[in-house]
Design an enzyme around this catalytic site. Structure first.
Site, PDB file in Angstrom:
ATOM      1  N   MET A 194       0.848  -1.188   0.000  1.00  0.00           N
ATOM      2  CA  MET A 194       0.000   0.000   0.000  1.00  0.00           C
ATOM      3  C   MET A 194       0.890   1.247   0.000  1.00  0.00           C
ATOM      4  O   MET A 194       0.461   2.324   0.424  1.00  0.00           O
ATOM      5  CB  MET A 194      -0.936  -0.008   1.207  1.00  0.00           C
ATOM      6  N   GLY A 219      11.381  -2.854   5.299  1.00  0.00           N
ATOM      7  CA  GLY A 219      10.694  -4.155   5.314  1.00  0.00           C
ATOM      8  C   GLY A 219      10.207  -4.509   3.918  1.00  0.00           C
ATOM      9  O   GLY A 219      10.429  -5.622   3.428  1.00  0.00           O
ATOM     10  N   HIS A 220       9.562  -3.520   3.242  1.00  0.00           N
ATOM     11  CA  HIS A 220       9.120  -3.757   1.862  1.00  0.00           C
ATOM     12  C   HIS A 220      10.333  -4.044   0.972  1.00  0.00           C
ATOM     13  O   HIS A 220      10.304  -4.943   0.135  1.00  0.00           O
ATOM     14  CB  HIS A 220       8.416  -2.522   1.281  1.00  0.00           C
ATOM     15  N   GLN A 254     -10.303  -2.344   2.743  1.00  0.00           N
ATOM     16  CA  GLN A 254      -9.769  -3.067   3.892  1.00  0.00           C
ATOM     17  C   GLN A 254      -9.624  -2.179   5.130  1.00  0.00           C
ATOM     18  O   GLN A 254      -9.148  -2.635   6.161  1.00  0.00           O
ATOM     19  CB  GLN A 254      -8.446  -3.758   3.550  1.00  0.00           C
ATOM     20  N   ARG A 288       2.705   2.830   9.131  1.00  0.00           N
ATOM     21  CA  ARG A 288       2.036   3.708  10.108  1.00  0.00           C
ATOM     22  C   ARG A 288       3.012   4.296  11.124  1.00  0.00           C
ATOM     23  O   ARG A 288       2.662   5.260  11.817  1.00  0.00           O
ATOM     24  CB  ARG A 288       0.927   2.943  10.833  1.00  0.00           C
ATOM     25  N   LEU A 338       6.684   3.036   1.411  1.00  0.00           N
ATOM     26  CA  LEU A 338       7.622   1.914   1.485  1.00  0.00           C
ATOM     27  C   LEU A 338       8.697   2.136   2.540  1.00  0.00           C
ATOM     28  O   LEU A 338       9.170   3.249   2.747  1.00  0.00           O
ATOM     29  CB  LEU A 338       8.277   1.700   0.116  1.00  0.00           C
ATOM     30  N   SER A 377       6.595  -0.532   9.911  1.00  0.00           N
ATOM     31  CA  SER A 377       5.228  -0.383   9.422  1.00  0.00           C
ATOM     32  C   SER A 377       5.105   1.007   8.824  1.00  0.00           C
ATOM     33  O   SER A 377       5.723   1.963   9.313  1.00  0.00           O
ATOM     34  CB  SER A 377       4.252  -0.516  10.593  1.00  0.00           C
ATOM     35  N   GLU A 394       5.689 -11.219   7.602  1.00  0.00           N
ATOM     36  CA  GLU A 394       5.054 -11.927   8.723  1.00  0.00           C
ATOM     37  C   GLU A 394       4.535 -10.985   9.804  1.00  0.00           C
ATOM     38  O   GLU A 394       3.934 -11.437  10.768  1.00  0.00           O
ATOM     39  CB  GLU A 394       6.036 -12.926   9.349  1.00  0.00           C
ATOM     40  N   LYS A 395       4.763  -9.691   9.652  1.00  0.00           N
ATOM     41  CA  LYS A 395       4.178  -8.777  10.644  1.00  0.00           C
ATOM     42  C   LYS A 395       2.659  -8.942  10.624  1.00  0.00           C
ATOM     43  O   LYS A 395       2.011  -8.992  11.644  1.00  0.00           O
ATOM     44  CB  LYS A 395       4.548  -7.318  10.386  1.00  0.00           C
TER      45      LYS A 395
HETATM   46  O1  PAF Z   1      -0.152  -5.764   3.707  1.00  0.00           O
HETATM   47  C1  PAF Z   1      -0.552  -4.842   2.950  1.00  0.00           C
HETATM   48  O2  PAF Z   1       0.134  -3.857   2.717  1.00  0.00           O
HETATM   49  C2  PAF Z   1      -1.929  -4.956   2.337  1.00  0.00           C
HETATM   50  O3  PAF Z   1      -2.828  -5.540   3.204  1.00  0.00           O
HETATM   51  C3  PAF Z   1      -1.931  -5.660   0.969  1.00  0.00           C
HETATM   52  C4  PAF Z   1      -1.506  -7.114   1.097  1.00  0.00           C
HETATM   53  C5  PAF Z   1      -1.008  -4.935   0.012  1.00  0.00           C
HETATM   54  C6  PAF Z   1      -3.347  -5.641   0.365  1.00  0.00           C
HETATM   55  O4  PAF Z   1      -3.809  -4.343   0.203  1.00  0.00           O
END
Ligand code: PAF
Length: 283
Positions: A30, A36-37, A61, A188, A33, A186, A149-150
């Site tokens: 999402m 972790g990404h 979501q 956030r 970045l 994260s 895995e977070k």
């Molecule tokens: O983990 C995330 O960032 C989101 O839940 C995902 C898997 C990209 C789906 O929107």
């Protein structure tokens, strides 16, 4: 690096990749970045011919409108980070491109996984995740897809999604990436106040103590200890702590030999909700 905003253009490009029988590694995100990404993306690059990253803040979501509105969207910075690590393809669709006129999630059954933990506190969250991940898998048809895995419950749910819908993709979970002080990375975290950022490592410190004492103290004792620790904490509010079976995610009352257990936690640091977990296997 190729940047696609339209599904059709991405699909056209991916046809040429598939015709060459190249493997596609996929990292859905999402955006906002962090390291972790990047570690997921680097792993995808090492194990596939082409790596596709998607950036899409999926509205269905979010159970909390404010969390959606305030979700960080540093698009230019994200693109630069991806260019710097030589990512091949980024897919950044608009909400209209994914949902056309109907911004609704499909309702899924994940054999009960969706009713545990996050499912109890974030109504509809996993329907939203299932909807977007299924849609992205249809668009990208990846060989391998990587998740951190977070969000361990999300990872198990995505494995269930592909199993139940016969989606031909290999799902790989990757270890949690942490800041030096232990806070799980994260998107956030950037929204934490200075005060909350300073105390947030308490979450992982507590999880580590649970791991140290797992098997010495019983599940009830560990759980009440965690609740008491957070009651004493002036800045962090515990939403839940539980020790669960890794495969069905049901909370356990006592340790079952030969089963894998994991401790899960969700905490509010001010308005920001943070989650973390730790494997309780001794290795
Ligand atoms: O983990 C995330 O960032 C989101 O839940 C995902 C898997 C990209 C789906 O929107």
């Amino acid at each position: 690096m190729k940047v696609f905003k339209k599904t059709l253009n991405l699909a056209d490009f991916l046809i040429t990749v598939k015709n060459k029988k190249q493997t596609i590694g996929f990292v859905p995100t999402m955006g906002a970045l962090h390291q972790g990404h990047l570690s997921l993306i680097k792993h995808a690059q090492q194990n596939n011919d082409i790596t596709v990253v998607s950036i899409f803040v999926n509205p269905t979501q979010f159970d909390n409108k404010e969390d959606l509105m305030k979700y960080p969207k540093p698009v230019d910075k994200d693109i630069l980070m991806l260019k710097n690590i030589f990512c091949d393809v980024v897919f950044m669709p608009s909400v209209g491109e994914i949902y056309t006129n109907d911004i609704q999630a499909t309702s899924f059954s994940f054999d009960g996984l969706e009713h545990q933990m996050e499912g109890k506190f974030r109504k509809g969250h996993f329907d939203g995740v299932g909807t977007i991940v299924k849609r992205l898998f249809e668009i990208v048809s990846p060989t391998n897809a990587y998740f951190g895995e977070k969000d361990f419950q999300q990872l198990q749910i995505i494995k269930k999604l592909v199993e139940k819908h016969n989606i031909p993709v290999n799902i790989e979970g990757r270890p949690i990436f942490r800041e030096e002080d232990g806070l799980a990375m994260s998107s956030r975290n950037t929204r934490l106040t200075k005060e909350h950022r300073e105390v947030a490592p308490f979450i992982y410190e507590t999880l580590k103590k649970v791991k140290e004492n797992f098997g010495i103290k019983n599940v009830d004792e560990l759980t009440s200890w965690v609740y008491k620790e957070f009651e004493k904490h002036p800045l962090l509010n515990l939403e839940y702590f539980t020790i669960a079976n890794e495969s069905n995610l049901k909370s356990i009352e006592r340790i079952v030999p030969d089963q894998k257990h994991r401790a899960f936690i969700a905490v509010f640091a001010g308005d920001i909700r943070l989650i973390d977990n730790i494997s309780l296997s001794k290795n």
